[in-house]
Design a protein around this motif. Sequence first.
Motif, mmCIF file in Angstrom:
data_model
loop_
_atom_site.group_PDB
_atom_site.id
_atom_site.type_symbol
_atom_site.label_atom_id
_atom_site.label_comp_id
_atom_site.label_asym_id
_atom_site.label_seq_id
_atom_site.Cartn_x
_atom_site.Cartn_y
_atom_site.Cartn_z
ATOM 1 N N ALA A 9 -5.862 -3.560 -4.658
ATOM 2 C CA ALA A 9 -7.371 -3.426 -4.952
ATOM 3 C C ALA A 9 -8.121 -2.372 -4.575
ATOM 4 N N ILE A 10 -7.005 -1.356 -4.032
ATOM 5 C CA ILE A 10 -7.526 -0.008 -3.668
ATOM 6 C C ILE A 10 -7.857 0.623 -5.034
ATOM 7 N N ASP A 11 -8.875 1.302 -5.061
ATOM 8 C CA ASP A 11 -9.675 2.091 -6.191
ATOM 9 C C ASP A 11 -8.387 3.088 -6.739
ATOM 10 N N PRO A 12 -7.844 2.850 -8.027
ATOM 11 C CA PRO A 12 -7.003 3.862 -8.231
ATOM 12 C C PRO A 12 -7.216 5.165 -8.529
ATOM 13 N N ALA A 13 -8.582 5.277 -8.579
ATOM 14 C CA ALA A 13 -9.259 6.500 -8.909
ATOM 15 C C ALA A 13 -9.624 7.508 -7.612
ATOM 16 N N LEU A 14 -9.036 6.875 -6.597
ATOM 17 C CA LEU A 14 -9.031 8.059 -5.456
ATOM 18 C C LEU A 14 -8.145 8.832 -5.439
ATOM 19 N N PRO A 15 -8.183 9.946 -4.566
ATOM 20 C CA PRO A 15 -7.290 11.007 -4.586
ATOM 21 C C PRO A 15 -6.209 10.322 -4.016
ATOM 22 N N PRO A 16 -4.889 10.719 -4.215
ATOM 23 C CA PRO A 16 -3.776 10.158 -3.513
ATOM 24 C C PRO A 16 -3.812 10.185 -2.017
ATOM 25 N N ARG A 17 -4.057 11.366 -1.366
ATOM 26 C CA ARG A 17 -4.528 11.199 0.146
ATOM 27 C C ARG A 17 -5.245 9.916 0.795
ATOM 28 N N TRP A 19 -5.923 7.258 -1.091
ATOM 29 C CA TRP A 19 -5.509 6.070 -1.490
ATOM 30 C C TRP A 19 -4.343 5.645 -0.601
ATOM 31 N N MET A 20 -3.420 6.694 0.001
ATOM 32 C CA MET A 20 -2.310 6.423 0.667
ATOM 33 C C MET A 20 -2.741 6.113 2.276
ATOM 34 N N ALA A 21 -3.656 6.617 2.477
ATOM 35 C CA ALA A 21 -4.462 6.510 3.832
ATOM 36 C C ALA A 21 -4.948 5.013 3.832
ATOM 37 N N ALA A 22 -5.608 4.601 2.885
ATOM 38 C CA ALA A 22 -6.173 3.250 2.611
ATOM 39 C C ALA A 22 -5.002 2.112 2.794
ATOM 40 N N ALA A 23 -3.645 2.513 2.011
ATOM 41 C CA ALA A 23 -2.753 1.618 1.821
ATOM 42 C C ALA A 23 -1.854 1.644 3.386
ATOM 43 N N PHE A 24 -1.871 2.766 3.931
ATOM 44 C CA PHE A 24 -1.291 2.661 5.191
ATOM 45 C C PHE A 24 -2.067 1.755 6.465
ATOM 46 N N ALA A 25 -3.431 1.996 6.293
ATOM 47 C CA ALA A 25 -4.249 1.235 7.253
ATOM 48 C C ALA A 25 -4.107 -0.322 6.770
ATOM 49 N N ILE A 26 -3.928 -0.747 5.701
ATOM 50 C CA ILE A 26 -3.505 -1.980 5.552
ATOM 51 C C ILE A 26 -2.051 -2.655 5.927
ATOM 52 N N ALA A 27 -1.130 -1.789 5.854
ATOM 53 C CA ALA A 27 -0.006 -1.831 5.992
ATOM 54 C C ALA A 27 0.386 -2.086 7.449
ATOM 55 N N ARG A 28 -0.328 -1.267 8.109
ATOM 56 C CA ARG A 28 -0.059 -1.202 9.597
ATOM 57 C C ARG A 28 -0.882 -2.709 10.247
ATOM 58 N N SER A 29 -2.124 -2.991 9.520
ATOM 59 C CA SER A 29 -2.687 -3.938 10.320
ATOM 60 C C SER A 29 -1.755 -5.354 9.985
ATOM 61 N N VAL A 30 -0.776 -5.548 9.256
ATOM 62 C CA VAL A 30 0.053 -6.580 9.423
ATOM 63 C C VAL A 30 1.408 -6.402 9.575
ATOM 64 N N GLY A 31 2.063 -4.974 10.323
ATOM 65 C CA GLY A 31 3.103 -4.623 10.673
ATOM 66 C C GLY A 31 4.127 -4.533 9.601
ATOM 67 N N LEU A 32 3.533 -3.968 8.184
ATOM 68 C CA LEU A 32 4.529 -3.919 7.160
ATOM 69 C C LEU A 32 5.309 -2.333 7.479
ATOM 70 N N ASP A 33 4.725 -1.652 8.438
ATOM 71 C CA ASP A 33 5.640 -0.194 8.875
ATOM 72 C C ASP A 33 6.501 -0.397 9.967
ATOM 73 N N ASP A 34 6.607 -1.570 10.195
ATOM 74 C CA ASP A 34 7.563 -1.770 11.338
ATOM 75 C C ASP A 34 9.242 -1.439 10.952
ATOM 76 N N ALA A 35 9.718 -0.435 11.850
ATOM 77 C CA ALA A 35 10.840 0.280 11.304
ATOM 78 C C ALA A 35 12.054 -0.431 12.176
ATOM 79 N N THR A 36 11.727 -1.531 12.872
ATOM 80 C CA THR A 36 12.996 -2.334 13.533
ATOM 81 C C THR A 36 13.995 -2.661 12.657
ATOM 82 N N CYS A 37 15.154 -2.337 13.137
ATOM 83 C CA CYS A 37 16.333 -2.795 12.180
ATOM 84 C C CYS A 37 17.670 -2.591 12.987
ATOM 85 N N ALA A 38 17.815 -3.415 14.061
ATOM 86 C CA ALA A 38 19.093 -3.201 14.988
ATOM 87 C C ALA A 38 20.117 -4.552 14.820
ATOM 88 N N SER A 39 19.779 -5.598 13.837
ATOM 89 C CA SER A 39 20.568 -6.467 13.645
ATOM 90 C C SER A 39 20.767 -7.080 12.248
#
Length: 339
Positions: A9-17, A19-39
């Motif tokens: 739903a992020i406005d596709p007309a936003l400049p990439p910078r 748009w990505m800032a908004a997407a990362f804010a959403i991702a971080r709020s739900v842990g989508l950016d968690d890099a854990t990968c040990a098992s």
Amino acid sequence: MTPLAAIRAIDPALPPREWMAAAFAIARSVGLDDATCASPGEARALMRRMAAAGRADVAFGRILDGHVNAVQLVRRYAPAFAIDALLANGAILGVWNSDLPGDGLRHEGGAFAGAKNFASGAGFVTHPIVTTDANDPAGTRMWLLDMAAADPEIDRDWWHPIGMVRSETHIVHLGGVPLATAHAIGGPGDYQRQPDFSAGALRFVAVQAGAVHALFDHVRDHLNAGNRAAHPQQAHRLARLFVLADAGYALIDGVAAHWTGDDDVLLARVAAARGALEDIATEAMALAQSAVGVQGMLRTHPLARTLTDLTVYLRQPNPDGARSQAGAAAAAGRIEPGA
């Protein structure tokens, strides 16, 4: 609203910078950016997160892949570095390894010389890992660069692809940038150390798998909106798209199950998954175009961006080599179906 719906739903007309800032804010709020990968379990969970990112937006999935890769490299090879504080301040990381032909990145005295091309996120990544002497696997060094301090020259005129425009993949000239603007990560040869270097390709396979799921989403929504899902041929197409999308998840789950097992088996399975997902995606894109028709070629249709982005993102380094690696492992009995 789900994170998937929020990112879409992020406005596709936003400049990439922005748009990505908004997407990362959403991702971080739900842990989508968690890099854990040990098992194996953590690997499966990570790949499912990467797939979720690719399903939301392929270019976002690409940037998240680079971010996760960089975070893992810092934690693995520079454990004393305050990476968590950097992330808490909203940093977006990336990995820029591809050299500009004829002017590869190196360090001369106390400064960098040369340039990187295919630098994904160059318009908004705040802290990329850049590699020097990238063509010498044993001598390659990693440097975590502070883009605000470095202020390099970015060539934005080069990136005019049919898809992945939002990824802002540019040429970055770093000549004269002081080494003091970067933090050394690990030692010579750490970047391409196996199995992590090649096994990490499963992340982009997972993003591609999520993109196939997005194709299914867009076709189903289109057919239902037009009251055409019950048409026999369209129902057959949608059924096949479901099978392909589901197979993508089974593929990444199957490889993740071998994450901490035999390195040769893991790397052969990652190589096999690369070729298999390319085949899945290629068939899925053809089906999606047949199901939606010319409407799916209009920029305003949600299918269009996924088609063009995935077309570009499927073009990963050395695909023939990956298939050959998997074939050789199969011939030698190192990998077996169902094992």
